[in-house]
Scaffold this motif. Structure first.
Motif: not given
Length: 709
Positions: A342-348, A368-369
């Protein structure tokens, strides 16, 4: 037995009855309870905390005096609608009226008032409510050009020094009026906790130096919403310097909403691939997020490209752990979706609501991520993301099946109406609020939309999940057992509701929980294909909003006699409608030969509305921009008159007095309002459309009628 038979609810202890009445919020239900007996009447009045007045303010004896416990008072809808509340033309003694209002409602802490002129607030606050904390000002008309700068707010801040909340989102004013008043009243400015300056009628919004001045004057702000411009071509655009000043001046912010004024326009075709970039650096975003650790809701609707923002989103997830609501406009690279990490906004991962506008590089894998990382999403909005397809949205719906209940899909070229509804089939039996664009793409009444399936892979087939595994970045995995374990890990297996389809990819037969439906449709298209697209069975749909947009000028005469409102009769519980034709432009009595004027277009739009059993209707008439007029025509008044079940009719525009009299024939109509809430509202009172006497005569006639309930 006789004693038991005589025991009624009235014999309950007073404390219990007060709790019961406090839990009833519906106004009509409360009114009915108050008619049961004298004690119920007293309990209802003691527990009523909110009241909205309508009627004619000129009659002092009509002001109710039995609601002494009301804390929220709304005076913005007093007739004549849109005119000054305290003026000599509407009341014999405005000072007396203001005093009567303060005496009748002594405990007001929250006030909403239509302040067309500065004298309204001056008279109303001569002896201010001692507990007044929240004020919302409303004005659709132009700011009086003769008024000194800041005169609209001078009285408010000088007399209400303990004000904690000010809402100017519906108040037509000049941005330069507010900062000097805040600077001149430092004690009142320091007490402010919530400030809403999100005015949709602004063309340029607040300039950078004005935002810096406001935040410097109000260091204790917790909620700050403001309309501005991020376009570097304009003087006073918001850039690095302003964004850096906000956390420095207001470190306690839990809600920050910065929206470019161009985001208030109807629909944008900018996909983020072209145009200018915003003057916002990655370092500034990192500093902004790091300086606001209490942030719970963030809106950055920039409308200019902010590129390669993945790292900034990761900082946001770390520095703002309480973030629950996020809306981004034209942020690019928010999720790289490289591999399965996971990266970027998916970590919120704490997000409950996410809105993504104009992200040109967001594709199915990125979506999906985001669904994998933000697994608690309740509300999701996707607008102008042209790489997202039915497959990606459908997979996201699968992953978020247990939480997602509110979805908006708009301006996505690969997601027409039928495709969007097919993609949302996994949550078809759970979704409660939905917006889709009516884009038919050749769909016909004879088409069968039930074929084809939702996704192009079978979740039960060990070899059929390869495509989704590619999306997760595991292209080298060829072991079926390993793929099965990964599908369990991603939530695609183990939930029987996800894998029990009916053989054609659909997971349910109807939209059981759908309560609210919003639709956008282009001028010239018809609503008739809505059931064919997949919304044929909505047994509990209560409210619908239909927005018609486009230029009628140059449009050929419709081949059909009606727009298609009668098709909505298939929804048995539908009782509320918003029909918004306010952004439909055309000719008012000046149509060239061969063209239809707006009265004929209104007839086309409203034909068939009488077949619906509506209790409440909000209607925005189409307009002629050349004369700044949005008025109900004769055909429209005649068709609205046939809505015999209406109890509440709100017209967001104007109407002639003799057209308004048509509405008196609706037997149960209780509340009618004309709201000139288009900017700027006409200032002339010479026309019978907006004359004070015309509005007053209609209000009197409406109140003279006998209504059964």
């Amino acid at each position: 037995m006789s004693n038991a038979a005589e025991t009624t609810v009235r014999h309950l202890p007073e404390e219990i009855l007060l709790k019961v009445f406090s839990g009833v919020s519906d106004t009509r239900t409360r009114n009915s309870l108050s008619l049961v007996c004298r004690s119920f009447y007293c309990f209802e009045r003691r527990t009523r905390s909110s009241l909205t007045l309508r009627g004619i303010a000129r009659d002092l004896y009509l002001i109710p005096t039995c609601f002494a416990h009301v804390t929220h008072l709304d005076l913005s809808l007093l007739s004549p609608w849109g005119h000054a509340l305290l003026c000599s033309s509407s009341t014999a003694d405005p000072h007396h009226l203001a005093q009567r209002l303060r005496d009748a409602f002594p405990r007001v802490t929250s006030l909403v008032v239509y302040a067309r002129e500065p004298t309204t607030l001056h008279l109303l606050l001569l002896s201010p409510w001692p507990e007044l904390r929240h004020v919302r000002l409303v004005r659709w008309h132009q700011r009086p050009p003769s008024s000194p700068a800041g005169s609209d707010f001078a009285t408010l801040f000088s007399r209400c020094r303990s004000l904690t909340s000010l809402d100017l989102s519906a108040f037509y004013h000049w941005p330069e009026d507010l900062p000097p008043v805040l600077t001149a009243n430092p004690a009142a400015a320091a007490s402010l906790r919530r400030l809403n300056l999100l005015k949709t009628s602004f063309t340029e919004g607040f300039k950078s130096h004005e935002i810096e001045s406001i935040t410097a004057s109000c260091p204790n702000l917790e909620h700050f919403l403001v309309a501005c411009t991020f376009d570097p071509r304009y003087i006073g655009f918001v850039g690095d310097e302003t964004l850096s000043a906000i956390p420095s001046n207001c470190p306690k912010l839990s809600l920050l909403h910065l929206a470019d004024t161009s985001s208030f326009s109807n629909r944008s075709d900018d996909d983020g691939n072209g145009g200018e970039d915003a003057r916002i650096s990655h370092e500034t975003l990192v500093a902004l997020f790091s300086g606001l650790p209490l942030l719970e809701e963030l809106v950055l609707d920039v409308c200019k490209n902010v590129r390669e923002s993945s790292f900034a989103m990761e900082v946001l997830s770390k520095k703002c752990p309480n973030l629950r609501v996020l809306r981004l406009g034209q942020f690019q690279g928010i999720c790289l979706a490289i591999g399965s990490k996971l990266d970027g906004i998916a970590l919120c991962q704490g997000l409950r609501s996410l809105s993504i506008h104009g992200c040109a590089d967001l594709d199915d894998m990125g979506l999906i991520e985001i669904a994998r990382g933000c697994s608690r999403l309740v509300q999701f909005e996707l607008q102008g993301c042209k790489l997202v397809t039915e497959k990606g949205l459908g997979t996201m719906a699968c992953l978020l099946r247990k939480t997602l209940v509110d979805v908006k899909v708009s301006c996505c070229v690969n997601l027409d109406t039928a495709a969007a509804l097919r993609a949302l089939d996994p949550i078809r039996d759970r979704i409660e609020r939905l917006h889709v664009d009516c884009v038919w793409n050749g769909l016909k009444d004879s088409d069968d939309n039930m074929g084809g399936g939702l996704l192009n892979f079978d979740l039960n087939d060990p070899n059929g999940g390869a495509e989704i595994m590619d999306c997760f970045g595991d292209e080298e995995c060829e072991d079926p057992s390993k793929r099965k374990r990964q599908r369990c890990e991603y939530g695609l297996e183990g939930d029987d509701s996800l894998v029990q389809s009916n053989g054609n990819g659909y997971y349910g037969k109807n939209w059981d929980r759908l309560r609210y439906l919003s639709l956008w449709i282009k001028v010239g298209d018809l609503l008739n294909l809505l059931p064919v697209a997949g919304l044929e069975d909505c047994p509990n749909l209560e409210e619908i909003r239909v927005k018609v947009e486009g230029d009628c000028r140059g449009q050929p005469k419709p081949a059909e006699s009606e727009f298609g409102l009668s098709i909505l009769a298939c929804y048995p519980q539908l009782s509320k409608m918003q029909l918004d034709c306010g952004d439909t432009r055309g000719y008012v009595l000046t149509a060239p030969s061969g063209q239809m004027d707006l009265s004929l277009w209104e007839r086309f739009f409203l034909n068939g509305i009488s077949s619906l059993s509506l209790n409440e209707l909000h209607y925005w008439p189409p307009q002629d921009e050349d004369v700044n007029l949005r008025s109900v025509s004769l055909p429209a008044a005649g068709l609205l008159q046939e809505c015999y079940t209406l109890r509440k009719l709100i017209i967001h525009g104007t109407a002639h007095e003799h057209f308004m009299n048509f509405f008196l024939k609706i037997p149960n109509l209780r509340d009618v309002q004309l709201r000139e809430d288009y900017y700027p509202a006409p200032a002339s009172d010479m026309s019978t459309e907006i004359r004070v006497g015309s509005c007053s005569r209609f209000e009197d006639a409406l109140n003279r009628r006998h209504i059964c309930d």
